[in-house]
Scaffold this motif. Structure first.
Motif, PDB file in Angstrom:
ATOM      1  N   SER A 188       0.843  -1.191   0.000  1.00 49.20           N
ATOM      2  CA  SER A 188       0.000   0.000   0.000  1.00 49.20           C
ATOM      3  C   SER A 188       0.869   1.228   0.000  1.00 49.20           C
ATOM      4  N   ASN A 189       0.263   2.360  -0.331  1.00 47.54           N
ATOM      5  CA  ASN A 189       0.941   3.641  -0.230  1.00 47.54           C
ATOM      6  C   ASN A 189      -0.087   4.718   0.082  1.00 47.54           C
ATOM      7  N   GLY A 190       0.357   5.773   0.746  1.00 46.57           N
ATOM      8  CA  GLY A 190      -0.557   6.846   1.113  1.00 46.57           C
ATOM      9  C   GLY A 190       0.044   7.715   2.193  1.00 46.57           C
ATOM     10  N   TYR A 191      -0.780   8.572   2.753  1.00 48.85           N
ATOM     11  CA  TYR A 191      -0.282   9.511   3.746  1.00 48.85           C
ATOM     12  C   TYR A 191      -1.170   9.509   4.982  1.00 48.85           C
ATOM     13  N   THR A 192      -0.563   9.938   6.089  1.00 48.34           N
ATOM     14  CA  THR A 192      -1.252  10.008   7.378  1.00 48.34           C
ATOM     15  C   THR A 192      -0.967  11.366   8.004  1.00 48.34           C
ATOM     16  N   ALA A 193      -2.014  11.995   8.526  1.00 53.96           N
ATOM     17  CA  ALA A 193      -1.883  13.275   9.223  1.00 53.96           C
ATOM     18  C   ALA A 193      -2.369  13.109  10.654  1.00 53.96           C
ATOM     19  N   LEU A 194      -1.597  13.615  11.611  1.00 56.98           N
ATOM     20  CA  LEU A 194      -1.942  13.545  13.029  1.00 56.98           C
ATOM     21  C   LEU A 194      -1.829  14.928  13.648  1.00 56.98           C
ATOM     22  N   VAL A 195      -2.722  15.232  14.590  1.00 54.87           N
ATOM     23  CA  VAL A 195      -2.637  16.483  15.334  1.00 54.87           C
ATOM     24  C   VAL A 195      -3.132  16.246  16.757  1.00 54.87           C
ATOM     25  N   ASP A 211      -7.616  15.777  19.556  1.00 49.73           N
ATOM     26  CA  ASP A 211      -6.925  14.595  19.045  1.00 49.73           C
ATOM     27  C   ASP A 211      -7.550  14.223  17.710  1.00 49.73           C
ATOM     28  N   GLY A 212      -6.762  14.332  16.649  1.00 50.10           N
ATOM     29  CA  GLY A 212      -7.289  14.037  15.324  1.00 50.10           C
ATOM     30  C   GLY A 212      -6.315  13.242  14.480  1.00 50.10           C
ATOM     31  N   SER A 213      -6.856  12.460  13.557  1.00 52.39           N
ATOM     32  CA  SER A 213      -6.030  11.678  12.635  1.00 52.39           C
ATOM     33  C   SER A 213      -6.774  11.507  11.323  1.00 52.39           C
ATOM     34  N   PHE A 214      -6.000  11.444  10.251  1.00 55.31           N
ATOM     35  CA  PHE A 214      -6.566  11.206   8.923  1.00 55.31           C
ATOM     36  C   PHE A 214      -5.587  10.326   8.158  1.00 55.31           C
ATOM     37  N   SER A 224      -8.705   3.646   0.616  1.00 58.57           N
ATOM     38  CA  SER A 224      -9.331   3.695   1.938  1.00 58.57           C
ATOM     39  C   SER A 224      -9.036   5.037   2.580  1.00 58.57           C
ATOM     40  N   GLU A 225     -10.001   5.531   3.355  1.00 55.16           N
ATOM     41  CA  GLU A 225      -9.816   6.740   4.143  1.00 55.16           C
ATOM     42  C   GLU A 225     -10.376   6.505   5.539  1.00 55.16           C
ATOM     43  N   ASN A 226      -9.619   6.938   6.521  1.00 53.40           N
ATOM     44  CA  ASN A 226     -10.033   6.771   7.918  1.00 53.40           C
ATOM     45  C   ASN A 226      -9.835   8.107   8.624  1.00 53.40           C
ATOM     46  N   TYR A 227     -10.942   8.696   9.056  1.00 49.87           N
ATOM     47  CA  TYR A 227     -10.906  10.014   9.683  1.00 49.87           C
ATOM     48  C   TYR A 227     -11.453   9.907  11.101  1.00 49.87           C
ATOM     49  N   GLN A 228     -10.766  10.528  12.075  1.00 51.15           N
ATOM     50  CA  GLN A 228     -11.195  10.479  13.471  1.00 51.15           C
ATOM     51  C   GLN A 228     -10.803  11.777  14.162  1.00 51.15           C
ATOM     52  N   LEU A 229     -11.762  12.402  14.871  1.00 52.31           N
ATOM     53  CA  LEU A 229     -11.506  13.672  15.551  1.00 52.31           C
ATOM     54  C   LEU A 229     -12.306  13.722  16.852  1.00 52.31           C
ATOM     55  N   GLU A 230     -11.599  14.017  17.946  1.00 55.50           N
ATOM     56  CA  GLU A 230     -12.228  14.217  19.248  1.00 55.50           C
ATOM     57  C   GLU A 230     -11.760  15.559  19.810  1.00 55.50           C
ATOM     58  N   THR A 231     -12.726  16.406  20.214  1.00 54.19           N
ATOM     59  CA  THR A 231     -12.411  17.735  20.724  1.00 54.19           C
ATOM     60  C   THR A 231     -13.151  17.967  22.028  1.00 54.19           C
ATOM     61  N   LYS A 232     -12.443  18.511  23.000  1.00 54.96           N
ATOM     62  CA  LYS A 232     -13.046  18.936  24.265  1.00 54.96           C
ATOM     63  C   LYS A 232     -12.692  20.403  24.495  1.00 54.96           C
ATOM     64  N   LEU A 233     -13.704  21.216  24.773  1.00 56.89           N
ATOM     65  CA  LEU A 233     -13.521  22.634  25.039  1.00 56.89           C
ATOM     66  C   LEU A 233     -14.314  22.991  26.281  1.00 56.89           C
ATOM     67  N   GLY A 234     -13.632  23.501  27.317  1.00 55.90           N
ATOM     68  CA  GLY A 234     -14.304  23.737  28.590  1.00 55.90           C
ATOM     69  C   GLY A 234     -13.854  25.004  29.284  1.00 55.90           C
ATOM     70  N   ALA A 235     -14.551  25.300  30.376  1.00 56.16           N
ATOM     71  CA  ALA A 235     -14.269  26.490  31.188  1.00 56.16           C
ATOM     72  C   ALA A 235     -13.625  26.073  32.497  1.00 56.16           C
ATOM     73  N   ILE A 236     -12.625  26.849  32.922  1.00 56.84           N
ATOM     74  CA  ILE A 236     -11.934  26.601  34.189  1.00 56.84           C
ATOM     75  C   ILE A 236     -12.612  27.422  35.277  1.00 56.84           C
ATOM     76  N   ASN A 249     -16.228  12.659  15.967  1.00 52.94           N
ATOM     77  CA  ASN A 249     -16.642  12.232  14.634  1.00 52.94           C
ATOM     78  C   ASN A 249     -15.629  11.232  14.096  1.00 52.94           C
ATOM     79  N   GLU A 250     -16.114  10.218  13.405  1.00 55.33           N
ATOM     80  CA  GLU A 250     -15.248   9.198  12.813  1.00 55.33           C
ATOM     81  C   GLU A 250     -15.902   8.689  11.544  1.00 55.33           C
ATOM     82  N   ARG A 251     -15.071   8.474  10.525  1.00 58.22           N
ATOM     83  CA  ARG A 251     -15.611   7.995   9.258  1.00 58.22           C
ATOM     84  C   ARG A 251     -14.597   7.066   8.597  1.00 58.22           C
ATOM     85  N   VAL A 252     -15.087   5.947   8.066  1.00 58.07           N
ATOM     86  CA  VAL A 252     -14.262   4.975   7.357  1.00 58.07           C
ATOM     87  C   VAL A 252     -14.873   4.790   5.975  1.00 58.07           C
TER      88      VAL A 252
END
Length: 501
Positions: A188-195, A211-214, A224-236, A249-252
């Motif tokens: 296989s060949n392709g690319y992966t992005a992480l943040v 936390d995100g990945s593509f 194939s494409e695999n996308y996943q993103l989790e975000t938390k935003l809060g007040a102190i 959100n996640e999508r395959v």
């Protein structure tokens, strides 16, 4: 085997030229504008292995003396901006029972990183050549002695950006990778992005966690494409309980079997409970933006506990498109004892774990994998280091489920080893290994195959001089399978002599 044929001699000569060229290139590099520290360590080794069952048969065992002449090189280069490491071998193998099997094998591990800006932005690259089992269904312990391996090449290159201060931390990467195999299976060949990003200790009013990945991979017209993103935003707040909003959100997708093109994002309110300074619990109630009964709202929870610099626990529960999902990372160490436990669930594609039944003998034949699979991995490693003796225990379990057919394969491995330092120049290692592979484990009426490998091995290592080392290994393998042709035993004796330069 004392005599090498002319083909092997030519391969040795070619590889020596490669090593010489590599050394010259390294010397030129060391005096260039990237002036730094350079180390180059070549070696020569010879391993003679006697096996009483080289063809791994239950009956009519064929013995053989397998000779491996090994040319190796290790290199390290380090400067202010450039880091480079290299380890490679060229092995010429000869078989006394059948010279037509004589062949050469390569291994390689090379890693490079170059700082483009303030050690935050880096260009990274890596290459690896390994010899993997040709077919885990036939022999998952394949090596150069049994000869049933294929060469696998992994190459990657990209950019990595990491920065951290009292306000925030950010870790990100964009990597292109290529996988090639000798039999064209699992390529296989392709690319992966992480943040990954979160607030720092200086945050006073707002906290966040991203936390995100593509991943995008393709092979022979399949994508194939695999996308996943989790975000938390809060007040102190001044209190130990802090509210936040969670988005997930996640999508395959792609044209592989088992894709999940309908993305089902979720969101919900939650709270963060600061139990102690280094003990945080996150709980959220998540609403699924879908009207079907199969997509129920759910609770998600995360624990991050670090009671000391020697102990760490991270655990999580959530719901993904395939159902309930769990994560765990635990580590604890004392002066002599270290324990690590982890559990992770990943979506994978284009691996070498897809099999189809061969009708004549009911054996499993390796086939091209054009499907998404869910892999659940649990591992536990324990190490006890005493003054002269080291005990280690390694346990791992993997369930691989095809998302298109629901077929589950299970891989269980356990190894207990003891290493005893006999003197300043010698040590002995004894290990017992147990492996159990069950293919299509939940369908007894299907092509279910169950293999059990039991291995007992003893190795004596001896330093003969400052740059001359030797070892002697005795090994016994007992394999049992519900496929009668795959049941056998094998005994080996190996002796090695290696000269470092």
């Amino acid at each position: 085997m004392a005599i090498m044929d002319m083909a092997m001699a030519e391969k040795i000569s070619k590889f020596q030229l490669k090593l010489q060229g590599f050394a010259i290139a390294g010397l030129l590099l060391s005096v260039s504008s990237f002036a730094g520290e350079w180390q180059f360590n070549p070696s020569l080794g010879l391993t003679e292995t006697y096996t009483n069952n080289v063809e791994l048969n239950q009956l009519d065992k064929q013995s053989s003396l397998v000779s491996q002449f090994i040319i190796g090189a290790d290199a390290i280069y380090s400067s202010r901006k450039l880091q480079f490491s290299f380890a490679g071998t060229e092995t010429l193998a000869g078989y006394s029972h059948n010279s037509e099997l004589n062949d050469d094998y390569q291994t390689l591990r090379a890693d490079t990183s170059y700082s483009l800006w303030q050690n935050k932005l880096q260009m990274i690259a890596s290459s690896a050549i390994t010899n993997v089992s040709q077919n885990d269904g036939n022999n998952s312990l394949a090596d150069l002695v049994s000869g049933d391996t294929v060469q696998q090449r992994n190459h990657s290159a990209g950019l990595q950006y990491n920065t951290a201060n009292s306000d925030y931390s950010l870790s990100s990467s964009l990597i292109y990778s290529l996988v090639e195999t000798e039999d064209n299976i699992g390529e296989s060949n392709g690319y992966t992005a992480l943040v990954n990003s979160e607030n720092g200790n200086a945050a006073r009013y707002v906290f966040w966690q991203v936390d995100g990945s593509f991943s995008n991979r393709e092979n022979d017209g399949f994508t194939s494409e695999n996308y996943q993103l989790e975000t938390k935003l809060g007040a102190i707040t001044p209190y130990k309980i802090n509210p936040f909003i969670r988005l997930y959100n996640e999508r395959v997708t792609g044209n592989l079997a088992g894709s999940n093109p309908d993305s089902i994002p979720s969101w919900g309110p939650g709270f963060r409970y600061q139990v102690a300074k280094h003990f945080i619990i996150d709980v959220s109630y998540n609403y699924v933006r879908d009207n079907t009964e199969a997509s129920d709202d759910y609770l998600a929870a995360d624990i991050d506990w670090q009671p000391s610099s020697r102990t760490s626990l991270k655990a999580g529960y959530s719901k993904r498109f395939f159902g309930d999902s769990y994560e765990l990372d635990f580590s604890h160490r004392t002066r002599r004892l270290t324990n690590n436990i982890s559990y992770h669930e990943t979506i994978e594609v284009f691996d070498r774990n897809n099999f189809q039944q061969n009708t004549p003998d009911n054996s499993l034949e390796l086939a091209e994998n054009n499907e998404f699979s869910l892999n659940k991995r649990l591992s536990w490693t324990s190490l006890l280091a005493l003054t002269r003796t080291t005990f280690s225990l390694d346990l791992s379990n993997r369930d691989r489920e095809s998302l298109s057919t629901g077929i589950i394969d299970n891989y269980l491995d356990a190894r207990f080893s003891v290493t005893r330092r006999m003197s300043t120049r010698s040590d002995i290692t004894v290990y017992v290994d147990y492996s159990k592979n069950v293919f299509d484990k939940d369908r007894p009426e299907g092509p279910r195959q169950e293999d059990i490998y039991k291995t007992l091995s003893t190795t004596y290592n001896r330093s003969l001089a400052s740059s001359l080392n030797a070892f002697l290994t005795l090994q016994y393998l007992d394999r049992a399978s519900n496929v009668e042709l795959l049941t056998y035993t094998e005994a080996r004796a190996s002796i090695n002599l290696t000269k470092d330069f």
